[in-house]
Design a protein around this motif. Sequence first.
Motif, short mmCIF file in Angstrom:
data_model
loop_
_atom_site.label_atom_id
_atom_site.label_comp_id
_atom_site.label_asym_id
_atom_site.label_seq_id
_atom_site.Cartn_x
_atom_site.Cartn_y
_atom_site.Cartn_z
N CYS A 28 0.83 -1.21 0.00
CA CYS A 28 0.00 0.00 0.00
C CYS A 28 0.86 1.26 0.00
N ALA A 29 2.05 1.16 0.62
CA ALA A 29 2.92 2.34 0.68
C ALA A 29 3.71 2.55 -0.60
N ALA A 30 3.80 1.51 -1.44
CA ALA A 30 4.60 1.62 -2.67
C ALA A 30 3.95 2.57 -3.65
N ALA A 31 4.78 3.33 -4.36
CA ALA A 31 4.25 4.35 -5.27
C ALA A 31 3.72 3.75 -6.55
N GLY A 32 4.35 2.68 -7.04
CA GLY A 32 4.04 2.19 -8.38
C GLY A 32 2.80 1.32 -8.52
N ARG A 33 2.06 1.06 -7.45
CA ARG A 33 0.94 0.12 -7.55
C ARG A 33 -0.32 0.81 -8.05
N ASP A 34 -1.10 0.08 -8.83
CA ASP A 34 -2.34 0.60 -9.40
C ASP A 34 -3.44 0.60 -8.33
N ALA A 35 -3.86 1.79 -7.92
CA ALA A 35 -4.87 1.89 -6.87
C ALA A 35 -6.27 1.60 -7.38
N GLY A 36 -6.41 1.38 -8.70
CA GLY A 36 -7.72 1.16 -9.28
C GLY A 36 -8.20 -0.29 -9.20
N ILE A 37 -7.31 -1.21 -8.92
CA ILE A 37 -7.69 -2.62 -8.83
C ILE A 37 -7.39 -3.14 -7.43
N LEU A 38 -8.33 -3.93 -6.92
CA LEU A 38 -8.19 -4.48 -5.57
C LEU A 38 -8.36 -5.98 -5.70
N CYS A 39 -7.35 -6.74 -5.29
CA CYS A 39 -7.44 -8.19 -5.35
C CYS A 39 -7.76 -8.69 -3.94
N GLY A 94 -14.69 4.44 -2.16
CA GLY A 94 -13.77 5.50 -2.56
C GLY A 94 -13.77 5.64 -4.08
N ALA A 95 -13.37 6.79 -4.55
CA ALA A 95 -13.44 7.05 -5.99
C ALA A 95 -12.45 6.20 -6.77
N GLY A 96 -11.32 5.83 -6.13
CA GLY A 96 -10.22 5.21 -6.86
C GLY A 96 -10.47 3.84 -7.45
N VAL A 97 -11.16 2.97 -6.71
CA VAL A 97 -11.24 1.56 -7.10
C VAL A 97 -12.23 1.34 -8.24
N GLN A 98 -11.74 0.72 -9.35
CA GLN A 98 -12.63 0.44 -10.48
C GLN A 98 -13.02 -1.03 -10.59
N GLU A 99 -12.14 -1.89 -10.10
CA GLU A 99 -12.39 -3.32 -10.26
C GLU A 99 -11.92 -4.07 -9.03
N ILE A 100 -12.70 -5.07 -8.62
CA ILE A 100 -12.17 -5.97 -7.60
C ILE A 100 -12.03 -7.36 -8.22
N ILE A 101 -10.85 -7.96 -7.93
CA ILE A 101 -10.59 -9.32 -8.40
C ILE A 101 -10.82 -10.24 -7.21
N LEU A 102 -11.74 -11.19 -7.34
CA LEU A 102 -12.04 -12.09 -6.24
C LEU A 102 -11.14 -13.32 -6.35
N ALA A 103 -10.15 -13.39 -5.47
CA ALA A 103 -9.18 -14.48 -5.51
C ALA A 103 -9.31 -15.37 -4.27
N THR A 104 -10.55 -15.48 -3.77
CA THR A 104 -10.77 -16.41 -2.65
C THR A 104 -10.66 -17.83 -3.18
N SER A 105 -10.53 -18.79 -2.28
CA SER A 105 -10.26 -20.17 -2.70
C SER A 105 -11.47 -20.78 -3.40
#
Lengths: 206, 206
Positions: B72-83, B133-144
């Motif tokens: 979360c602290a890294a600058a280069g990560r895409d804040a629009g996708i949440l896995c 929040g405005a940032g997130v456009q997509e969530i990837i569901l990676a549950t088992s």
Amino acid sequence: MQFTPRLQQLLQALRSLPGVGNKTAQRMAFHLLERNREGALALATALEAAVHEVRRCERCRMFAEAGLCTICAAAGRDAGILCVVESPADVMAIEESASYRGRYFVLHGRLSPLDGIGPEELGIDQFTALLSGAGVQEIILATSATVEGEATAAYLASLAAEQGKRATRIAHGVPIGGELEYVDSSTLSRAIAARTTVAAGGSRGG
Amino acid sequence: MQFTPRLQQLLQALRSLPGVGNKTAQRMAFHLLERNREGALALATALEAAVHEVRRCERCRMFAEAGLCTICAAAGRDAGILCVVESPADVMAIEESASYRGRYFVLHGRLSPLDGIGPEELGIDQFTALLSGAGVQEIILATSATVEGEATAAYLASLAAEQGKRATRIAHGVPIGGELEYVDSSTLSRAIAARTTVAAGGSRGG
């Protein structure tokens, strides 16, 4: 992804446990941090207490917290027999078999000149002092059936002979319940070489 | 034979590690006491430090030592996708694949009403706050791909739909390099049901 410094430190420390690699260390660390933080603290306390308070028995070098281990301190053990083993785990295994009531001597290793393990590391001075005492009549050599284990047994047997004490070696052969088909060939050849006469009555000789 | 009290305490504490039973605990304890006492003390220190300093990231619930985890602290990560994953180990696995540059949300479990694990235990409040929040456009569901994992994914997808956000599920099918012969039948039936059209040029469709 980089682990945080504390986590990295924990993973490295866990890898010092025998049989624990990267994946297992991660599983352990995550388990403790996610689900069992009290367990982690209890483990930390137990490790420190054990390191500071568990030392070697003054007589037999088994783990002990007082001067003598529980076996040397026990009243009912036969002080006339000394079973020499390589490690505390061997003592536990023999005790579990409930077939021996004498005392032990723990070498914490076996003669291995290439690894710098000589008589001094195995506490041989302490062993000969025990042996020269009036009490001990027999030593049972229960070192492992490896090249170094056999060499260690032979060396200890020669020390016993010098003192005029009887030295015996535990029997090697086919395990009880073991099917011949699955026994390795060196065990089988040893079992055949060390065959015993069957008494006429049909019971097995000793 | 009775173990000494400190040793008994250590064996019990070691058994709280996942995958460690009586024999392994004994092997670990004896190894540390016989050959690596510094390692034992280092492990105790590392455990304490980790328990006291490793907590959850304020944003994604991954392990962190500061307020935010390294991702979360890294600058280069895409804040629009949440896995969304079930555990920190899943984050590590995805990070190792080097195929994802977005952020994560760690549930620390999956919906399991019988075990008393509901939305509250999984930090769903925090998840919906992130989602709205405005940032997130997509969530990837990676549950088992278990019954509970699928139920959790379906529940999270409905939350995403409420907020008008796109929810995707990671693909399930035959592992790369896996021989069909050895793939279990539920994976195979899923792979057949989720088959994709092969483009005319011969490259595989997505």
